[in-house]
Enzyme design. Structure first.
Site, PDB file in Angstrom:
ATOM      1  N   LYS A   1       0.882  -1.176   0.000  1.00 41.87           N
ATOM      2  CA  LYS A   1       0.000   0.000   0.000  1.00 41.87           C
ATOM      3  C   LYS A   1       0.917   1.224   0.000  1.00 41.87           C
ATOM      4  CE  LYS A   1      -1.726   3.030   2.008  1.00 41.87           C
ATOM      5  NZ  LYS A   1      -1.501   4.451   1.621  1.00 41.87           N
TER       6      LYS A   1
ATOM      7  N   CYS B   1      13.253  11.388   6.996  1.00 41.92           N
ATOM      8  CA  CYS B   1      13.029  10.900   8.368  1.00 41.92           C
ATOM      9  C   CYS B   1      14.298  11.034   9.187  1.00 41.92           C
ATOM     10  CB  CYS B   1      12.585   9.450   8.344  1.00 41.92           C
ATOM     11  SG  CYS B   1      13.643   8.447   7.294  1.00 41.92           S
TER      12      CYS B   1
ATOM     13  N   GLU C   1       7.426  17.169  15.324  1.00 42.47           N
ATOM     14  CA  GLU C   1       8.220  16.858  14.126  1.00 42.47           C
ATOM     15  C   GLU C   1       7.688  17.767  13.013  1.00 42.47           C
ATOM     16  OE1 GLU C   1       7.606  13.014  12.303  1.00 42.47           O
ATOM     17  OE2 GLU C   1       9.627  12.985  11.513  1.00 42.47           O
TER      18      GLU C   1
END
Ligand code: NAD
Length: 504
Positions: free
Chosen positions: A180, A288, A388
């Site tokens: 996905k 990330c 974040e």
């Protein structure tokens, strides 16, 4: 959701070896973040389509699990060659839908390609163990057997690398897979999937469904899926982990980050400033492992003006333009969110040395741009420190000693990546021992491990014990079976009944 249903191409599902149009009513536009051009429309697959993908994978597993090691390895040898041959096209597709520079897009594909190369060595990776004569005439050995249908759910920021973290190793170990991709930029992922089929992955072994929350929940709940690999934000990853494990699956979730660097006053100044600027602002801060906080220790606190000067040299432009350092953010929503954080940072009292909001980008006035932005005087209670931000915004803090800086990092809820800059081996070794973060760099700002090792994470950045590539992933995608075997010669004389558990 999209309103102009005509004209633009649609992204297909992959079910049982066929690229098929979804029958859903729910679609989303895929938008070039530099121009707002609608590139394609992605479907949110129906529950029946998810079921069909899993059923196809389940059926294919019955034969794929018995495919020879060489048969599996050769597919990935061919696949790595096809990825190399199509590198430029893949990078251009990635830049158009994601925004990062062409060089960085090639890096995104390349880091995934390395995992494909690793998958082609599956014969050595999936070896079992054997102990001869654990008792007289008795041997014990292990088999690493595939689990069945596995699934992967991926984020927008590495639409090539992260899908390639997942399905090659799952399939090389004998599993079948349902992927996905991110609904924000699935086009390069689909091109990689096409190449995987061209390399020889049989029908049903790799399937793709698109969508958002409902499709993800369908995967977590599906009774025929044995393991789920997720990469994305912490709230979603925590949800996926809990829901999947409650449904009896294995799960590994690589999640959000707040990556800190510590700069010691003895560090190589020029190298360090370049590394800080590149890792904080490159890929528009949407890695990330992007550096989002730097802790300047002692006299290195005086380096702020030079760090600002470095940041000012970076060129903000569309990712496909030559000389671009900082491309656009993935979406308007992401841009508004990051601009909002900058405003909050000012309100909460941080010092804004460099304000990258609303940069002028001739020819791309509608792009989702924010240039390098730098705050100092940041404290742990500020929103810009706690959240974040996922944009090119660097928070600068100061500390009196390395231990004070380590305490700041270890008190943060996340532990994805970190780095220390120093010329002292003793200081670096102290840092590596005391820091509680998964990926540690020593004079290396973005220490993503190559696939010989496993990606990891500490505390809030990871759930599940095993990483998504390297050696650990072979454990993740296989069930260990131990066989204890004794063989008798025809003329062997039977002993007496043994009622103890000891083998002799
Ligand atoms: P995201 O969590 O929004 O999306 C990740 C996936 O989850 C997507 O496929 C999305 O469709 C799905 N999803 C989104 N909302 C959902 C919901 N409510 N329920 C179920 N599924 C849902 O993440 P993103 O914005 O695409 O990616 C950025 C995030 O990923 C950042 O937090 C970044 O730190 C993290 N990330 C972590 C790593 C790592 O290795 N630790 C690597 C890359 C990205």
């Amino acid at each position: 959701m999209t309103t102009n249903a005509a004209a633009v191409p649609t992204v297909k599902l992959l079910i049982d070896g066929e690229f098929v149009e979804s029958s859903t009513n729910e679609w989303k536009d895929i938008i070039n973040p530099a121009t707002q051009e609608v590139l394609a429309r992605v479907p949110f697959a129906t529950a029946d389509e998810v079921d069909a993908a899993v059923a196809s994978a389940q059926k294919a597993f019955q034969t794929w699990r018995k495919t020879s090691i060489g048969g599996r390895a050769r597919i990935f040898l061919k696949y790595q060659q096809l990825i190399r041959e199509n590198m430029k096209e893949l990078a251009a597709l990635l830049t158009a839908e994601q925004g990062k520079t062409l060089a960085d897009a090639e890096g995104d594909v390349f880091r995934g390609l390395e995992v494909v190369e690793h998958a082609s060595a599956i014969g050595n990776l999936q070896l079992g163990e054997m102990a001869n004569n654990v008792a007289a005439g008795v041997d014990t050995y292990t088999l690493q057997q595939p689990l069945g249908v596995c699934a992967g759910i991926t984020p927008f920021n590495f639409p090539a690398m992260i899908p390639l973290w997942m399905f090659p190793m799952a399939i090389a170990t004998g599993n079948t897979f349902v992927l996905k991709p991110s609904e924000q930029d699935p086009m390069v992922t689909m091109r990689l999937v096409e190449l995987a089929l061209e390399a020889g992955i049989p029908a049903g072994v790799l399937n793709v469904v698109h969508g958002g929350k409902d499709v993800v929940n369908g995967i977590c709940d599906h009774k025929d899926i044995k393991a789920v690999s997720f990469v994305g934000s912490t709230p979603v990853g925590t949800h996926v982990y809990n829901r999947s494990t409650q449904a009896g699956k294995r799960a590994q979730c690589m999640m959000g980050a707040k990556n800190h660097a510590i700069v010691m006053p003895d560090a190589n100044k020029e190298q360090t400033l370049n590394a800080l600027a590149g890792s904080a602002f490159g890929a528009a801060g949407q890695r990330c492992m992007a550096l989002s906080v730097v802790v300047l220790v002692g006299e290195s606190a005086e380096w702020i003006p030079e760090l600002v000067a470095k940041a000012e040299t970076l060129k903000v432009n569309a990712g496909h333009e030559a000389g671009t350092d900082v491309g656009p953010l993935i979406s308007r929503a992401a841009l508004e969110r990051v601009n909002g954080f900058v405003e909050t940072g000012v309100k909460e009292g941080a010092t804004l040395h460099l304000d990258g909001r609303n940069p002028k980008v001739p020819g791309y006035e509608d792009g989702n741009f924010i240039g390098p932005t730098l705050f100092s005087g940041v404290t742990a209670d500020m929103t810009i420190y706690k959240e974040e931000m996922f944009g090119p915004v660097l928070c600068v803090m100061t500390a009196d000693s390395m231990d004070d800086a380590i305490n700041v990092i270890n008190a943060n809820p996340n532990g994805n990546g970190t780095a220390v800059f120093t010329r002292s081996g003793a200081a670096a070794r102290h840092f590596q021992e005391e820091i509680d973060v998964g990926q540690v760099g020593i004079n290396v700002p973005i220490p993503v491990p190559v696939p010989l090792f496993s990606f990891t994470g500490s505390r809030g950045s990871k759930l599940g014990d095993l990483g998504p590539y390297g050696k650990q992933v072979v454990q993740f995608y296989t069930q260990t079976k131990t066989i204890t075997a004794r063989w008798f010669d025809e003329n062997e004389v039977g002993a007496t009944v043994n009622t103890t558990i000891t083998l002799k």
